[in-house]
Design a protein around this motif. Sequence first.
Motif, short mmCIF file in Angstrom:
data_model
loop_
_atom_site.label_atom_id
_atom_site.label_comp_id
_atom_site.label_asym_id
_atom_site.label_seq_id
_atom_site.Cartn_x
_atom_site.Cartn_y
_atom_site.Cartn_z
N THR A 204 12.18 -6.03 1.57
CA THR A 204 12.06 -7.47 1.39
C THR A 204 12.88 -7.98 0.21
O THR A 204 13.28 -9.15 0.18
N ASN A 205 13.12 -7.12 -0.79
CA ASN A 205 13.77 -7.54 -2.03
C ASN A 205 13.02 -8.70 -2.68
O ASN A 205 13.61 -9.60 -3.28
N LEU A 206 11.68 -8.67 -2.56
CA LEU A 206 10.83 -9.69 -3.17
C LEU A 206 9.94 -9.07 -4.23
O LEU A 206 9.62 -7.88 -4.16
N ILE A 207 9.50 -9.88 -5.18
CA ILE A 207 8.62 -9.39 -6.23
C ILE A 207 7.20 -9.27 -5.70
O ILE A 207 6.78 -10.02 -4.81
N VAL A 208 6.46 -8.31 -6.22
CA VAL A 208 5.07 -8.12 -5.84
C VAL A 208 4.15 -8.86 -6.82
O VAL A 208 3.12 -9.40 -6.42
N ALA A 209 4.53 -8.91 -8.07
CA ALA A 209 3.74 -9.61 -9.08
C ALA A 209 3.50 -11.05 -8.66
O ALA A 209 4.41 -11.71 -8.13
N ALA A 210 2.29 -11.51 -8.88
CA ALA A 210 1.87 -12.89 -8.58
C ALA A 210 1.63 -13.15 -7.10
O ALA A 210 1.26 -14.24 -6.71
N LYS A 211 1.83 -12.14 -6.26
CA LYS A 211 1.55 -12.28 -4.84
C LYS A 211 0.06 -11.98 -4.57
O LYS A 211 -0.59 -11.24 -5.31
N ASN A 212 -0.46 -12.55 -3.48
CA ASN A 212 -1.77 -12.17 -2.96
C ASN A 212 -1.56 -11.08 -1.91
O ASN A 212 -0.94 -11.34 -0.88
N VAL A 213 -2.04 -9.89 -2.21
CA VAL A 213 -1.87 -8.75 -1.31
C VAL A 213 -3.22 -8.45 -0.65
O VAL A 213 -4.24 -8.30 -1.33
N VAL A 214 -3.21 -8.37 0.67
CA VAL A 214 -4.41 -8.04 1.44
C VAL A 214 -4.27 -6.62 1.97
O VAL A 214 -3.32 -6.33 2.71
N VAL A 215 -5.18 -5.75 1.59
CA VAL A 215 -5.20 -4.37 2.05
C VAL A 215 -6.36 -4.21 3.03
O VAL A 215 -7.52 -4.44 2.67
N VAL A 216 -6.03 -3.84 4.25
CA VAL A 216 -7.05 -3.68 5.29
C VAL A 216 -7.42 -2.21 5.38
O VAL A 216 -6.60 -1.38 5.79
N GLY A 217 -8.63 -1.88 4.97
CA GLY A 217 -9.08 -0.50 4.94
C GLY A 217 -9.06 0.07 3.53
O GLY A 217 -8.05 -0.04 2.84
N TYR A 218 -10.17 0.65 3.11
CA TYR A 218 -10.25 1.18 1.75
C TYR A 218 -10.63 2.67 1.77
O TYR A 218 -11.46 3.14 1.02
N GLY A 219 -9.97 3.38 2.69
CA GLY A 219 -10.03 4.84 2.62
C GLY A 219 -9.07 5.31 1.54
O GLY A 219 -8.63 4.53 0.69
N TRP A 220 -8.70 6.57 1.57
CA TRP A 220 -7.83 7.09 0.51
C TRP A 220 -6.46 6.42 0.52
O TRP A 220 -5.88 6.15 -0.53
N CYS A 221 -5.93 6.13 1.71
CA CYS A 221 -4.64 5.43 1.76
C CYS A 221 -4.78 4.01 1.21
O CYS A 221 -3.96 3.56 0.40
N GLY A 222 -5.80 3.29 1.65
CA GLY A 222 -6.02 1.94 1.17
C GLY A 222 -6.23 1.89 -0.33
O GLY A 222 -5.74 0.97 -1.02
N ARG A 223 -6.96 2.87 -0.87
CA ARG A 223 -7.16 2.93 -2.31
C ARG A 223 -5.82 3.02 -3.05
O ARG A 223 -5.59 2.35 -4.05
N GLY A 224 -4.95 3.91 -2.54
CA GLY A 224 -3.65 4.08 -3.20
C GLY A 224 -2.80 2.84 -3.11
O GLY A 224 -2.12 2.47 -4.08
#
Length: 420
Positions: A204-224
């Motif tokens: 994407t070449n976009l910044i992650v800071a200040a973004k709202n990130v939605v993580v679906v699933g909080y298993g070990w992958c989601g945790r990371g």
Amino acid sequence: MSIASEYEIRDISLAPSGHRKIEWVRHNMPLLRGLEEEYRESKPFAGLRISLSVHLEAKTAYLCKVLAAAGAEMSVTGSNTLSTQDDVAAALVEDGLKVFAYHGATDEEYFRHIEMCLSHKPHIIIDDGGDLVSMIHTKRPDLGECVLGGCEETTTGVIRLRAMAREGVLRFPMVAVNDADCKHLFDNRYGTGQSTWDSIMRNTNLIVAAKNVVVVGYGWCGRGIAMRAAALGARVTVCEVDPVKAIEAKMDGYDVMKMDDAAKIGDIFVSATGCCKTITVKHMLTMKDQAILANSGHFNCEVDMAELEEKCVSKAEARANITAYELENGRTVNVIGEGKLVNIAAADGHPAEIMDMSFAVQFLSALYIKENYARLPKDVIDVSAEIDDVVARRKLAAWGIEIDALTEEQKKYLNSWNLG
């Protein structure tokens, strides 16, 4: 395309680039190097055929070479149509391995390669997502007679295997490599966390800071994934169906809400569940214009790509590896890597040091199958505590780290019920 009876790859002339990639990861995979040196002379897999279906890039290629050095006759294919690197496949062919894979294969070609990989009648299979096992049990039951057992790399594959075992149809023992401590605690968490954001940021070449990130699933992958997003400055929201994991996500500092609500606020969505239809067109229609969608689970059904393809108004390439889909309400969602595994379909996968641990577990689990298959049930087998211990201690040794050991008095104390 260069095709011969012993392989089906894109172009053998790409091999020099592949050799350089394999040599790079070899320098950064001391556990596999140690296993190669240890078993090169004794060749414990001599006389055995191994079929492997794992993302076919340099780290996997080095595992194949180590297994071959230990005596195995290798037949190799990829586990994702976009993760195969043609130069790496060519390098393995030059090294004498049977390889059936090329980047961008159609679904029909992909399953042909799976069947070709199995055609040399393997004694041991190493699977990633269960496609080798599925092929044997559905279309090639004749091959089940020669399989002594195998290993499964992923959460999704283990889920499939446990379902087969419950129904009594699994025809040979399969080691749940994914569930080993030295696999899921590091590969799934640190590997997926880093490689997912590597892919999202480079594509994407976009910044992650200040973004709202939605993580679906909080298993070990989601945790990371959540942990790395937060470290990059994002505000993280987790969506879960498991109440215990939802509590854990909340206590780890993240917002927790239903997907219907999270869809309205997210800028970047990452699914990591191993399930299907976690992000649907219904959700997409409520998303911000230009929302970014990625899948770090396994198959491209977590983000419901079939429904999106059917219901979008139009689609176009926004950037390399990113497809923009216009929806009926005029908004656009951007999907990375066709909804396939974002970290490997649109990047280079987990870091070499992480896969060094996972593939050391694979190698030793395959050896465990070879030595113990006659007494193992036709079931999903846990990785032995001894294998986890060996891999962990080798990893510490590679870092030059020493740890304490229990004294005999301490062992007695911990194993005693009578402390009076």
